[in-house]
Motif scaffolding. Sequence first.
Motif, PDB file in Angstrom:
ATOM      1  N   VAL A  86      -3.187  -9.528  -3.813  1.00  0.00           N
ATOM      2  CA  VAL A  86      -1.932  -9.588  -4.571  1.00  0.00           C
ATOM      3  C   VAL A  86      -1.271  -8.215  -4.635  1.00  0.00           C
ATOM      4  CG1 VAL A  86      -0.913 -10.100  -6.827  1.00  0.00           C
ATOM      5  CG2 VAL A  86      -2.746 -11.548  -5.934  1.00  0.00           C
ATOM      6  N   LEU A  87      -2.053  -7.184  -4.913  1.00  0.00           N
ATOM      7  CA  LEU A  87      -1.503  -5.835  -5.070  1.00  0.00           C
ATOM      8  C   LEU A  87      -0.992  -5.246  -3.757  1.00  0.00           C
ATOM      9  CD1 LEU A  87      -4.184  -4.507  -7.555  1.00  0.00           C
ATOM     10  CD2 LEU A  87      -1.798  -5.061  -8.096  1.00  0.00           C
ATOM     11  N   LEU A  88      -1.532  -5.689  -2.639  1.00  0.00           N
ATOM     12  CA  LEU A  88      -1.099  -5.169  -1.340  1.00  0.00           C
ATOM     13  C   LEU A  88      -0.033  -6.035  -0.675  1.00  0.00           C
ATOM     14  CD1 LEU A  88      -4.537  -4.015   0.124  1.00  0.00           C
ATOM     15  CD2 LEU A  88      -2.733  -2.597  -0.892  1.00  0.00           C
ATOM     16  N   ALA A  89       0.172  -7.234  -1.183  1.00  0.00           N
ATOM     17  CA  ALA A  89       1.105  -8.172  -0.554  1.00  0.00           C
ATOM     18  C   ALA A  89       2.557  -7.754  -0.748  1.00  0.00           C
ATOM     19  CB  ALA A  89       0.896  -9.570  -1.145  1.00  0.00           C
ATOM     20  N   ALA A  90       3.365  -8.114   0.237  1.00  0.00           N
ATOM     21  CA  ALA A  90       4.814  -7.977   0.091  1.00  0.00           C
ATOM     22  C   ALA A  90       5.264  -8.938  -1.002  1.00  0.00           C
ATOM     23  CB  ALA A  90       5.492  -8.317   1.410  1.00  0.00           C
ATOM     24  N   PRO A  91       6.367  -8.647  -1.659  1.00  0.00           N
ATOM     25  CA  PRO A  91       6.796  -9.505  -2.771  1.00  0.00           C
ATOM     26  C   PRO A  91       6.854 -10.995  -2.420  1.00  0.00           C
ATOM     27  CG  PRO A  91       8.170  -7.559  -2.662  1.00  0.00           C
ATOM     28  CD  PRO A  91       7.272  -7.522  -1.457  1.00  0.00           C
TER      29      PRO A  91
END
Length: 111
Positions: free
Chosen positions: A88-93
Amino acid sequence: MIHLTAPELAARIINGPQPAETTQTADVYALAGTLWTCITGTWPLDYEIAGIGSDAPAEEKRKAIAHRAIPLSDVLPWPSLQARLRHVLLAAPDDRPSAPELTVLVKAADA
């Protein structure tokens, strides 16, 4: 709270327009970061590795967050859950789960 600011929100705060309004995806980023902090007792971003001291000005931290220049912490007391939060923290919006989808991910982590 700067430590839980999504990169795209940090960029909007820096570049405008103002006031920078949050989004549901930025809120999910903050939720995942909050869960990470509750699990580890540390912020999800490793400022020290990035060479940013705790006394660095907020603007310096915000700029680094906006450019994704701070790696995630490697403190992993609950690896199965943190792997999901890391995603989640590394994903694109547009690739982040919704809050209900994050709930499913969290529940799927083994204890």
